[in-house]
Design a protein around this motif. Structure first.
Motif, PDB file in Angstrom:
ATOM      1  N   GLN A 537       0.834  -1.203   0.000  1.00  0.00           N
ATOM      2  CA  GLN A 537       0.000   0.000   0.000  1.00  0.00           C
ATOM      3  C   GLN A 537       0.867   1.250   0.000  1.00  0.00           C
ATOM      4  O   GLN A 537       1.896   1.297   0.673  1.00  0.00           O
ATOM      5  N   THR A 541      -0.778   4.325   8.104  1.00  0.00           N
ATOM      6  CA  THR A 541      -1.676   5.186   8.876  1.00  0.00           C
ATOM      7  C   THR A 541      -1.326   5.140  10.369  1.00  0.00           C
ATOM      8  O   THR A 541      -0.560   4.287  10.806  1.00  0.00           O
ATOM      9  N   ASP A 547      -1.081  -0.927  15.036  1.00  0.00           N
ATOM     10  CA  ASP A 547      -1.122  -2.349  14.665  1.00  0.00           C
ATOM     11  C   ASP A 547       0.242  -2.985  14.892  1.00  0.00           C
ATOM     12  O   ASP A 547       0.354  -4.089  15.431  1.00  0.00           O
ATOM     13  N   ASP A 550       0.733  -3.194  18.729  1.00  0.00           N
ATOM     14  CA  ASP A 550      -0.049  -4.293  19.305  1.00  0.00           C
ATOM     15  C   ASP A 550       0.457  -5.649  18.816  1.00  0.00           C
ATOM     16  O   ASP A 550       0.541  -6.601  19.587  1.00  0.00           O
ATOM     17  N   TRP A 552       3.266  -6.671  18.078  1.00  0.00           N
ATOM     18  CA  TRP A 552       4.495  -7.106  18.738  1.00  0.00           C
ATOM     19  C   TRP A 552       4.322  -7.190  20.252  1.00  0.00           C
ATOM     20  O   TRP A 552       5.313  -7.339  20.982  1.00  0.00           O
TER      21      TRP A 552
ATOM     22  N   HIS B 212      -5.173 -10.133   6.763  1.00  0.00           N
ATOM     23  CA  HIS B 212      -6.363  -9.693   7.495  1.00  0.00           C
ATOM     24  C   HIS B 212      -7.601 -10.329   6.886  1.00  0.00           C
ATOM     25  O   HIS B 212      -8.450  -9.640   6.317  1.00  0.00           O
ATOM     26  N   GLN B 537       5.746  -9.109  12.362  1.00  0.00           N
ATOM     27  CA  GLN B 537       5.054  -9.274  13.638  1.00  0.00           C
ATOM     28  C   GLN B 537       4.201 -10.537  13.618  1.00  0.00           C
ATOM     29  O   GLN B 537       3.589 -10.861  12.614  1.00  0.00           O
ATOM     30  N   PRO B 538       4.133 -11.267  14.752  1.00  0.00           N
ATOM     31  CA  PRO B 538       3.356 -12.512  14.746  1.00  0.00           C
ATOM     32  C   PRO B 538       1.845 -12.302  14.618  1.00  0.00           C
ATOM     33  O   PRO B 538       1.170 -13.157  14.063  1.00  0.00           O
ATOM     34  N   PHE B 539       1.324 -11.195  15.147  1.00  0.00           N
ATOM     35  CA  PHE B 539      -0.120 -10.940  15.078  1.00  0.00           C
ATOM     36  C   PHE B 539      -0.434  -9.735  14.199  1.00  0.00           C
ATOM     37  O   PHE B 539       0.287  -8.736  14.243  1.00  0.00           O
ATOM     38  N   THR B 540      -1.519  -9.795  13.458  1.00  0.00           N
ATOM     39  CA  THR B 540      -2.108  -8.579  12.910  1.00  0.00           C
ATOM     40  C   THR B 540      -3.333  -8.243  13.768  1.00  0.00           C
ATOM     41  O   THR B 540      -3.747  -9.042  14.596  1.00  0.00           O
ATOM     42  N   THR B 541      -3.888  -7.052  13.567  1.00  0.00           N
ATOM     43  CA  THR B 541      -4.971  -6.595  14.439  1.00  0.00           C
ATOM     44  C   THR B 541      -6.118  -6.003  13.624  1.00  0.00           C
ATOM     45  O   THR B 541      -5.985  -5.764  12.415  1.00  0.00           O
ATOM     46  N   GLY B 543      -6.965  -3.053  13.914  1.00  0.00           N
ATOM     47  CA  GLY B 543      -6.401  -1.769  13.486  1.00  0.00           C
ATOM     48  C   GLY B 543      -5.619  -1.920  12.198  1.00  0.00           C
ATOM     49  O   GLY B 543      -5.671  -1.052  11.322  1.00  0.00           O
ATOM     50  N   GLY B 544      -4.902  -3.039  12.073  1.00  0.00           N
ATOM     51  CA  GLY B 544      -4.138  -3.318  10.857  1.00  0.00           C
ATOM     52  C   GLY B 544      -5.045  -3.531   9.655  1.00  0.00           C
ATOM     53  O   GLY B 544      -4.722  -3.128   8.535  1.00  0.00           O
ATOM     54  N   ASP B 547      -5.939  -0.221   8.583  1.00  0.00           N
ATOM     55  CA  ASP B 547      -4.752   0.424   8.010  1.00  0.00           C
ATOM     56  C   ASP B 547      -4.622   0.046   6.532  1.00  0.00           C
ATOM     57  O   ASP B 547      -4.362   0.904   5.687  1.00  0.00           O
ATOM     58  N   ARG B 548      -4.831  -1.219   6.215  1.00  0.00           N
ATOM     59  CA  ARG B 548      -4.800  -1.635   4.803  1.00  0.00           C
ATOM     60  C   ARG B 548      -5.912  -0.944   4.010  1.00  0.00           C
ATOM     61  O   ARG B 548      -5.699  -0.455   2.904  1.00  0.00           O
ATOM     62  N   ARG B 574     -16.990   0.304  12.381  1.00  0.00           N
ATOM     63  CA  ARG B 574     -15.580   0.482  12.740  1.00  0.00           C
ATOM     64  C   ARG B 574     -15.379   0.998  14.155  1.00  0.00           C
ATOM     65  O   ARG B 574     -14.529   0.497  14.900  1.00  0.00           O
ATOM     66  N   ALA B 579      -9.484  -1.939  18.121  1.00  0.00           N
ATOM     67  CA  ALA B 579      -8.396  -1.908  17.129  1.00  0.00           C
ATOM     68  C   ALA B 579      -7.215  -2.779  17.543  1.00  0.00           C
ATOM     69  O   ALA B 579      -6.502  -3.311  16.698  1.00  0.00           O
ATOM     70  N   SER B 580      -7.009  -2.950  18.840  1.00  0.00           N
ATOM     71  CA  SER B 580      -5.814  -3.661  19.298  1.00  0.00           C
ATOM     72  C   SER B 580      -5.999  -5.179  19.332  1.00  0.00           C
ATOM     73  O   SER B 580      -5.052  -5.915  19.587  1.00  0.00           O
TER      74      SER B 580
END
Lengths: 660, 660
Positions: A537, A541, A547, A550, A552, B212, B537-541, B543-544, B547-548, B574, B579-580
């Motif tokens: 992208q 943001t 993101d 969180d 990490w 995501h 990072q092991p997790f997306t959120t 919020g991520g 972000d996309r 939303r 978000a976390s």
């Protein structure tokens, strides 16, 4: 300089120009590819626009910046300002770690030694210089006459304008210019965010995108004790950018190796870079071993190991460029084209016909000397490197600027000296350990009979010698340095210049000159690119920042030395932030080290962003520009004002920047 | 099967086992590397835990799933359920695009043809099968006697248990098992999110991470018209995962090529894969050309072009594995070790000593035949491919399951047939265009005298022939297929089996059998990995996710066919989302196609996630497992319940899942 070269047929110029990649180029302000910009984007800058952005741009020591308010506010990167922020910090007030915000103008802190430069005028003195030397003058005398003439011109112009005049050589001597600068010597620190948000993601994220760095700092120029009011400054965007929008970047790209011959690039790809990587790995392995000796040792070298890993990352990135078959095929074709054109011209052949072969031969000598160069000398010791650096500065300062190594040129010497004045902390035990390792490696690699090994060890053990050396001696191998100078460096300089002159004779100004840490303009659209198996992208943001935080595990997890942690104030103010607002963005602009702190400017001439890095795919930019994946990485202007407002409550600053 | 092979010295087993990579393995439930798990994670499953997760797991046609409530709720991927959701959709009610939520149990929609299987029992019949054949029985008769015995055992067990019994061959004949399944035939659709959030990021993000995707759907098993109450089901996590936590995955990996010989891998790397990529590029180029003929044509092939690009992405990923020098060195060393051990054993030498050479010879024949295979046949036409597919199903169905191509085995045949029953839309003009292109290419590549070209064209133009063919004819080249069968496929099957048996004789059960679309268990920690120049990072959120969405300009910009757009309801809700909260995560588990829909289970035996993909670095998993970068990609369980609650208001479902 060969004036005849300026009168070549237009056809050759047109052909050469068409081989440039779409958004390629670090253009001088007198020679913009306006037609190409117009063709690609349906709009191109006019002279008033160019003058305005040039006069709004600033040179920092080792970087770039810009005026962004009528009262002389200056925007640059946090990492460009960092050394200066450090300089005005103390143990009690660590503005690098904790940030700094002047609540009033009185609280703005004067930064000793910091000088900023505005490029007020540029004059092409190529013809005048040519006329100063009569035809047939022996080369040595001619050189002297030219130098005398340059000094004379500089003095004239300096007296007339009161500005600081610098001689600039473009196209390796194809053109000579005098750039006249207004020098600002009273510069004060106004605002710096915490290092942790400026460099969020730390060393792991360095050179990459997607990114979330609020890498900015604000200074203010004063004159006669009052805020300076520049005639030109960049107005802050009211609208911001979107994908596809055209951007411009003004700044000071430091150095590129794009004019290297194929032989040099092959030498780098097959030999120099693998050797450098091996040296990094060796240094890293020694540090990892040292780290095992105690927790304190580990603490000392932790950051340095990260630094080495970043060196490995960058070098691997350059290497990737040299391993890019398509790009190298283009570079080979370009060299072939130039050599064919030189071969067809008797005068050019006489001057540069042998130069490619000479350089190739020099790389072979370099190869023979390299093993020595790697093992002889500072052997991984910071302290010895530092000591030798001081010696080197003295050596270089004695030479005229153009004879010095690039990092000691007039433009860079002050920074180099300033840097030496603030040495990184060093630890004697670590130095001894690292140096011992280096000596052991050298003895193994070079054998016990090697002169350096014999001289260094002299019957003692590496550990004994290292201790003695760190305790006070100074090391070097003048003979090796002389060999390198005579058989490699001077050959490459001499024949590199001949080739560059031939290139200028053939292609003229349809291309851009090598980076020289003078003001240039790059341009291109905000754009996605392919990486990591998908499309990346163009914008990140505030939501993306959190993101990462969180993802990490936040400040509690403190993963990877806290690379993705946030200053507490950011955690506290999270709810007040607009998650959808752009934070950083990627755009097709041809930049390189030295462009840090460059303003990103839109068609209206407004400030829309702030260059702070390139993506990992931009590293091959050292050798060539690839518009498919090479992206500049910038802080979005909206992120700066939003953070100033919502996180720092710096409403007066926001008002000054945005005029609201 | 050679019973002697089970009695090899323990030392060999121990050595072989140690060569497995850390988290490698798709383990059968009778043979878990418990000590290794215990050593690596300080905990290992006991029998009760294993029984519980096995009985909670389900086989879907072509995928996996699990029971997640006491009333028979079944969790799987949206993309595993998609064909079935499509089946119960109509033009008026498009549940794939718009999602589906049954407000009451009465609204749950019965899915015709969908059958799910629980693995109730596994019985090793290797010894019994061995005893059914007297020593010295000729091989053909022995084969028949074994088949008769298998049918007899199946019948006995089926009558006794009332379950569906399937014969499973592991270690290419090293072991024979009967797996007994409870078959669930009344399966109803309960919930499906919109395709756009299930497949957020679309084709570009496919096979990648960070990701995501809310790639889940919920079904319910009924028995006698009432919700089925399984004895075992996975309780929903109350705590969720964090980085480093151990996870388990139960599911049905379909097929791997890890036992290929080095010659086969080299054939793939140097020939088959480049050829396949060339075919993709050819097909893509033809489609791009077709797309230029009209806007309607462009609309037709737009999705197909993306599909081809995904094929290119996946194939390039496999190829990257075969080009990984370290991995290939390990594979070569393993083959060398096995060959040395075979050479030391007279009986093994007699059986498999020549097999590596035979397979290598077969790959040479395959190379000779490949040009024909690429050009003769369906020539890029979907319709003809479809017609030939129907013919193939009939051919394969006539064979016993173990003689069929893997995609037509008992486990897969129903799916294959079901798929043929729902053909993708096809367009006659496109078919003619693509087929014409194929014929033109074939004529160019093979020359006008080639039998296929002569037969196909028979004096007519490619366009005429293509039109006639699409209008009704059926194409094939029986002679080529026979050659391929006799000289390549049968040789590779025969000698691949011999090598596999020798491997089992040497290393026994210290390793895991090739994937067979039967229930397996993989394990490993939630973990970051290196990619794109940094650490991922092991997790997306949540919020991520946004972000996309924002970074690509949102629903207004609709970038790349709207790959990163969101259903309106997600945009509207939303503000209600956390978000976390984790959305997807990456973990070190050894999975492959067929594992889609697999539950991710923690040490407590609770449902913590849902496998839906691997990262781009997992594609070489076809050939080998690399724990440094290979990651399974899962939906976080917390994301499912949070979305059900906050976006869909499905509070009853959340209560049923979480027991709250």
């Amino acid at each position: 300089m060969n004036p005849r070269s300026l009168a070549l047929p237009l056809l050759a110029l047109a052909l050469a120009g068409s081989s440039l990649r779409a958004e390629e180029g670090m253009w001088t302000f007198d020679n913009l590819p306006t037609k190409k910009i117009q063709a690609g984007y349906g709009w191109a800058p006019d002279q008033a626009w160019l003058d305005h952005v040039r006069l709004s741009s600033l040179r920092f020591p080792g970087g770039s910046g810009s005026f962004v308010s009528k009262d002389g506010l200056v925007l640059t990167n946090h990492h460009v300002g960092r050394g200066w922020i450090q300089r005005v910090s103390s143990k009690e007030a660590d503005y690098v770690q904790n940030g700094f915000a002047a609540a009033t103008r009185e609280q703005e802190i004067k930064v000793p030694g910091l000088e900023l430069m505005t490029l007020m005028a540029m004059e092409n003195i190529t013809d005048r210089l040519a006329k100063a030397v009569k035809a047939g003058t022996p080369e040595k005398l001619a050189l002297k006459q030219r130098e005398t003439e340059i000094e004379k011109i500089k003095k004239e112009m300096q007296e007339k304008s009161g500005l600081t005049c610098e001689h600039v050589t473009l196209y390796q001597g194809g053109e000579h210019w005098i750039y006249s600068y207004k020098k600002h010597t009273d510069v004060r620190l106004v605002f710096a965010p915490e290092q942790q948000i400026a460099f969020f993601g730390g060393d792991p994220d360095n050179f990459t995108f997607p990114r979330h760095n609020l890498d900015f700092s604000l200074f203010r120029v004063y004159e006669n004790g009052k805020p300076y009011q520049p005639k030109d400054f960049l107005h802050w965007t009211q609208t911001g950018l979107k994908a596809g929008d055209l951007t411009f970047v003004t700044g000071h790209p430091g150095r590129t190796n794009r004019q290297d011959t194929v032989a040099q690039m092959e030498f780098s790809a097959d030999f120099a870079i693998p050797m450098r990587l091996k040296a990094y790995e060796r240094r890293k392995a020694a540090m990892v071993e040292y780290a095992k000796t105690s927790p304190e040792a580990a603490r000392q070298v932790n950051t340095q190991i990260f630094g080495i890993e970043n060196g490995i990352k960058a070098t691997t990135g350059y290497w990737a460029g040299l391993k890019d078959k398509d790009a190298m095929a283009r570079i080979r074709a370009a060299e072939k084209d130039l050599r064919a054109k030189v071969a067809k011209d008797a005068k050019l052949t006489a001057e540069a016909g042998q130069s490619w072969a000479k350089i190739e031969a020099a790389t072979k000598v370099a190869k023979d000397l390299a093993k020595d160069a790697l093992n002889v000398g500072t052997a991984n010791s910071t302290l010895l490197g530092y000591a030798l650096g001081l010696v080197r500065i003295a050596d270089e300062e004695a030479l005229p600027s153009e004879k010095r190594l690039p990092e000691y040129s007039d433009a860079n010497l002050k920074t180099a000296k300033a840097r030496m004045g603030v040495p990184a902390p060093f630890y004697k035990e670590q130095e001894v350990f690292m140096f011992t390792k280096g000596l052991e490696e050298a003895a193994k690699e070079l054998g016990p009979q090697h002169k350096f090994v014999k001289a260094m060890l002299g019957g003692k053990s590496p550990a004994e010698v290292a201790k003695a050396a760190v305790d006070g001696s100074k090391l070097n191998d003048p003979e090796l340095r002389k060999k390198q100078e005579d058989q490699v460096a001077s050959v490459i300089t001499e024949h590199g210049t001949r080739i560059a002159k031939a290139r200028f004779a053939v292609y003229g100004k349809n291309t851009y000159p090598d980076a020289t840490f003078t003001l240039r303009l790059s341009y291109g659209a905000v754009a996605e690119y392919k990486a990591n198996g998908t499309l990346i992208q163009p914008f990140t943001t505030f939501g993306g920042l959190f993101d990462r935080y969180d993802g990490w595990g936040g400040n509690a997890a403190k993963a990877h030395n806290g690379a993705w942690t946030l200053p507490q104030r950011w955690v506290d103010k999270r709810g007040a932030l607009d998650a959808s607002l752009p934070f950083n963005f990627a755009h097709k602009v041809d930049i390189i080290g030295g462009n840090s702190g460059s303003p990103v400017i839109d068609k209206k001439g407004e400030l829309v962003g702030l260059i702070f890095d390139g993506n990992i795919e931009s590293l091959p930019g050292n050798y060539f520009y690839d518009e498919a994946v090479n992206r500049g990485v910038s802080v979005d202007a909206r992120a700066i004002t939003h953070a100033l407002d919502k996180v720092y409550g710096a409403t007066a600053l926001v008002a000054e920047l945005t005029g609201k």
